[in-house]
Design a protein around this motif. Sequence first.
Motif, PDB file in Angstrom:
ATOM      1  N   VAL A   4      -3.460  -9.756   2.726  1.00  0.00           N
ATOM      2  CA  VAL A   4      -2.634  -9.257   1.624  1.00  0.00           C
ATOM      3  C   VAL A   4      -1.817  -8.064   2.109  1.00  0.00           C
ATOM      4  O   VAL A   4      -2.248  -7.335   3.013  1.00  0.00           O
ATOM      5  N   VAL A   5      -0.655  -7.879   1.514  1.00  0.00           N
ATOM      6  CA  VAL A   5       0.204  -6.739   1.820  1.00  0.00           C
ATOM      7  C   VAL A   5       0.195  -5.793   0.622  1.00  0.00           C
ATOM      8  O   VAL A   5       0.517  -6.198  -0.503  1.00  0.00           O
ATOM      9  N   LEU A   6      -0.200  -4.548   0.854  1.00  0.00           N
ATOM     10  CA  LEU A   6      -0.134  -3.513  -0.182  1.00  0.00           C
ATOM     11  C   LEU A   6       1.255  -2.910  -0.133  1.00  0.00           C
ATOM     12  O   LEU A   6       1.649  -2.312   0.869  1.00  0.00           O
ATOM     13  N   ALA A   7       2.008  -3.055  -1.204  1.00  0.00           N
ATOM     14  CA  ALA A   7       3.415  -2.664  -1.201  1.00  0.00           C
ATOM     15  C   ALA A   7       3.699  -1.601  -2.253  1.00  0.00           C
ATOM     16  O   ALA A   7       3.229  -1.698  -3.389  1.00  0.00           O
ATOM     17  N   GLU A   8       4.481  -0.597  -1.860  1.00  0.00           N
ATOM     18  CA  GLU A   8       4.892   0.436  -2.811  1.00  0.00           C
ATOM     19  C   GLU A   8       5.680  -0.186  -3.961  1.00  0.00           C
ATOM     20  O   GLU A   8       5.491   0.159  -5.122  1.00  0.00           O
ATOM     21  N   ASP A   9       6.589  -1.103  -3.628  1.00  0.00           N
ATOM     22  CA  ASP A   9       7.347  -1.863  -4.620  1.00  0.00           C
ATOM     23  C   ASP A   9       7.403  -3.301  -4.120  1.00  0.00           C
ATOM     24  O   ASP A   9       8.021  -3.582  -3.087  1.00  0.00           O
ATOM     25  N   THR A  10       6.740  -4.202  -4.834  1.00  0.00           N
ATOM     26  CA  THR A  10       6.658  -5.591  -4.367  1.00  0.00           C
ATOM     27  C   THR A  10       8.020  -6.269  -4.314  1.00  0.00           C
ATOM     28  O   THR A  10       8.230  -7.190  -3.524  1.00  0.00           O
ATOM     29  N   ARG A  11       8.961  -5.798  -5.134  1.00  0.00           N
ATOM     30  CA  ARG A  11      10.299  -6.398  -5.107  1.00  0.00           C
ATOM     31  C   ARG A  11      11.014  -6.040  -3.807  1.00  0.00           C
ATOM     32  O   ARG A  11      11.613  -6.900  -3.154  1.00  0.00           O
ATOM     33  N   THR A  12      10.940  -4.761  -3.431  1.00  0.00           N
ATOM     34  CA  THR A  12      11.580  -4.317  -2.188  1.00  0.00           C
ATOM     35  C   THR A  12      10.934  -4.970  -0.979  1.00  0.00           C
ATOM     36  O   THR A  12      11.616  -5.509  -0.100  1.00  0.00           O
ATOM     37  N   SER A  13       9.598  -4.933  -0.924  1.00  0.00           N
ATOM     38  CA  SER A  13       8.894  -5.524   0.218  1.00  0.00           C
ATOM     39  C   SER A  13       9.032  -7.038   0.224  1.00  0.00           C
ATOM     40  O   SER A  13       9.054  -7.658   1.295  1.00  0.00           O
ATOM     41  N   GLY A  14       9.139  -7.625  -0.963  1.00  0.00           N
ATOM     42  CA  GLY A  14       9.326  -9.076  -1.038  1.00  0.00           C
ATOM     43  C   GLY A  14      10.617  -9.513  -0.378  1.00  0.00           C
ATOM     44  O   GLY A  14      10.670 -10.553   0.291  1.00  0.00           O
TER      45      GLY A  14
ATOM     46  N   LYS B 156     -15.673  -5.573   2.854  1.00  0.00           N
ATOM     47  CA  LYS B 156     -16.122  -6.965   2.913  1.00  0.00           C
ATOM     48  C   LYS B 156     -15.348  -7.761   3.970  1.00  0.00           C
ATOM     49  O   LYS B 156     -15.601  -8.951   4.145  1.00  0.00           O
ATOM     50  N   GLY B 157     -14.366  -7.085   4.632  1.00  0.00           N
ATOM     51  CA  GLY B 157     -13.659  -7.733   5.725  1.00  0.00           C
ATOM     52  C   GLY B 157     -12.288  -8.272   5.390  1.00  0.00           C
ATOM     53  O   GLY B 157     -11.639  -8.894   6.238  1.00  0.00           O
ATOM     54  N   GLU B 158     -11.807  -8.038   4.161  1.00  0.00           N
ATOM     55  CA  GLU B 158     -10.463  -8.489   3.818  1.00  0.00           C
ATOM     56  C   GLU B 158      -9.435  -7.655   4.590  1.00  0.00           C
ATOM     57  O   GLU B 158      -9.499  -6.421   4.581  1.00  0.00           O
ATOM     58  N   LYS B 159      -8.511  -8.300   5.261  1.00  0.00           N
ATOM     59  CA  LYS B 159      -7.526  -7.589   6.072  1.00  0.00           C
ATOM     60  C   LYS B 159      -6.269  -7.311   5.259  1.00  0.00           C
ATOM     61  O   LYS B 159      -5.725  -8.215   4.612  1.00  0.00           O
ATOM     62  N   MET B 160      -5.833  -6.048   5.317  1.00  0.00           N
ATOM     63  CA  MET B 160      -4.687  -5.631   4.526  1.00  0.00           C
ATOM     64  C   MET B 160      -3.680  -4.889   5.392  1.00  0.00           C
ATOM     65  O   MET B 160      -4.053  -4.192   6.340  1.00  0.00           O
ATOM     66  N   ALA B 161      -2.418  -5.041   5.032  1.00  0.00           N
ATOM     67  CA  ALA B 161      -1.348  -4.248   5.628  1.00  0.00           C
ATOM     68  C   ALA B 161      -0.725  -3.421   4.519  1.00  0.00           C
ATOM     69  O   ALA B 161      -0.405  -3.952   3.452  1.00  0.00           O
ATOM     70  N   MET B 162      -0.575  -2.127   4.761  1.00  0.00           N
ATOM     71  CA  MET B 162       0.088  -1.272   3.776  1.00  0.00           C
ATOM     72  C   MET B 162       1.501  -0.978   4.240  1.00  0.00           C
ATOM     73  O   MET B 162       1.721  -0.602   5.398  1.00  0.00           O
ATOM     74  N   VAL B 163       2.470  -1.158   3.340  1.00  0.00           N
ATOM     75  CA  VAL B 163       3.863  -0.835   3.634  1.00  0.00           C
ATOM     76  C   VAL B 163       4.418   0.013   2.496  1.00  0.00           C
ATOM     77  O   VAL B 163       3.981  -0.087   1.352  1.00  0.00           O
ATOM     78  N   SER B 164       5.362   0.869   2.821  1.00  0.00           N
ATOM     79  CA  SER B 164       6.111   1.587   1.792  1.00  0.00           C
ATOM     80  C   SER B 164       7.481   0.920   1.675  1.00  0.00           C
ATOM     81  O   SER B 164       7.785  -0.020   2.401  1.00  0.00           O
ATOM     82  N   ASP B 165       8.297   1.407   0.765  1.00  0.00           N
ATOM     83  CA  ASP B 165       9.623   0.808   0.608  1.00  0.00           C
ATOM     84  C   ASP B 165      10.436   0.918   1.893  1.00  0.00           C
ATOM     85  O   ASP B 165      11.244   0.044   2.212  1.00  0.00           O
ATOM     86  N   ALA B 166      10.240   2.007   2.626  1.00  0.00           N
ATOM     87  CA  ALA B 166      10.965   2.217   3.883  1.00  0.00           C
ATOM     88  C   ALA B 166      10.231   3.280   4.691  1.00  0.00           C
ATOM     89  O   ALA B 166       9.758   4.273   4.126  1.00  0.00           O
ATOM     90  N   GLY B 167      10.131   3.064   5.995  1.00  0.00           N
ATOM     91  CA  GLY B 167       9.503   4.051   6.853  1.00  0.00           C
ATOM     92  C   GLY B 167       8.007   3.849   6.994  1.00  0.00           C
ATOM     93  O   GLY B 167       7.469   2.764   6.746  1.00  0.00           O
ATOM     94  N   THR B 168       7.320   4.909   7.378  1.00  0.00           N
ATOM     95  CA  THR B 168       5.892   4.852   7.673  1.00  0.00           C
ATOM     96  C   THR B 168       5.071   5.246   6.449  1.00  0.00           C
ATOM     97  O   THR B 168       5.284   6.315   5.882  1.00  0.00           O
ATOM     98  N   PRO B 169       4.127   4.411   6.012  1.00  0.00           N
ATOM     99  CA  PRO B 169       3.286   4.750   4.867  1.00  0.00           C
ATOM    100  C   PRO B 169       2.573   6.081   5.087  1.00  0.00           C
ATOM    101  O   PRO B 169       2.124   6.388   6.195  1.00  0.00           O
ATOM    102  N   GLY B 170       2.475   6.870   4.028  1.00  0.00           N
ATOM    103  CA  GLY B 170       1.785   8.143   4.113  1.00  0.00           C
ATOM    104  C   GLY B 170       2.680   9.330   4.397  1.00  0.00           C
ATOM    105  O   GLY B 170       2.287  10.480   4.203  1.00  0.00           O
ATOM    106  N   ILE B 171       3.908   9.084   4.865  1.00  0.00           N
ATOM    107  CA  ILE B 171       4.864  10.164   5.111  1.00  0.00           C
ATOM    108  C   ILE B 171       5.765  10.276   3.890  1.00  0.00           C
ATOM    109  O   ILE B 171       6.719   9.519   3.736  1.00  0.00           O
ATOM    110  N   SER B 172       5.433  11.194   2.981  1.00  0.00           N
ATOM    111  CA  SER B 172       6.125  11.343   1.689  1.00  0.00           C
ATOM    112  C   SER B 172       6.145  10.025   0.918  1.00  0.00           C
ATOM    113  O   SER B 172       7.058   9.748   0.153  1.00  0.00           O
ATOM    114  N   ASP B 173       5.129   9.215   1.134  1.00  0.00           N
ATOM    115  CA  ASP B 173       4.964   7.931   0.459  1.00  0.00           C
ATOM    116  C   ASP B 173       3.472   7.689   0.251  1.00  0.00           C
ATOM    117  O   ASP B 173       2.636   8.361   0.866  1.00  0.00           O
ATOM    118  N   PRO B 174       3.096   6.706  -0.589  1.00  0.00           N
ATOM    119  CA  PRO B 174       1.671   6.413  -0.787  1.00  0.00           C
ATOM    120  C   PRO B 174       0.985   6.063   0.535  1.00  0.00           C
ATOM    121  O   PRO B 174       1.621   5.571   1.467  1.00  0.00           O
TER     122      PRO B 174
END
Length: 230
Positions: free
Chosen positions: A36-46, A79-97
């Motif tokens: 699964v992809v954790l997205a700040e905005d699913t529309r943008t990441s979509g 439980k072993g579920e693999k996830m990728a976190m993305v923000s709308d742009a740039g690196t997650p965690g840098i002035s982003d979730p």
Amino acid sequence: MAEPIEETVLYLVPTPIGNLEDITLRAIRILKEVDVVLAEDTRTSGKLLHHLGIDKRMHSHHLHNEHRAVAHLVERLKKGEKMAMVSDAGTPGISDPGFLLVRECVKEGIKIECLPGPTAFVPALVKSGFSTDRFTFEGFLPVKKGRQTRLKSLQDEERTMIFYESPHRVLKTLEQFKEYFGADRQASVSREISKMFEETLNGTLEELVTIFTTKAIKGEFVLVVNGKKS
């Protein structure tokens, strides 16, 4: 301390800040492989995933639900579920979730990988011509409470200072920089980095205030201010 999980289950994946070509082959592979992809905005990441030809389940993860979602996500990761976190742009965690989930994963011994990739302040810093040996990334200044206190604390800062700013506050911020750092302090303003209308303007704070008093202000901004000379 929790028993470490040896296999990586959380990936922090930087995404383009403008030009869609600014994504690594590894980032594309990880986005294809995770559950699964954790997205700040699913529309943008979509839109990005569609551009890359990736059909992947997405889960909304942003500043407004981050506190509530962290515990549940940590349990799924354990439980072993693999996830990728993305923000709308740039690196997650840098002035982003991203910070809260990463902090809890560290506490729980969940293995994390942060891929190298785009972040707006690095090209803005390098293009400014100011010292890159030592710098401080200040991100967004407080909008109201604490703003003047922060600026006062930076008046004697000798390192290059980097700030993010939204278009409707750029002029006000430059005016405040002029007040606290001095009209003759050198600064650099970059906007729309890696996009079609990318622009960088250099000059004293006095000159930049004059420019932006009459200039149309659009896009996302990175402000780089030269440190105080000792």
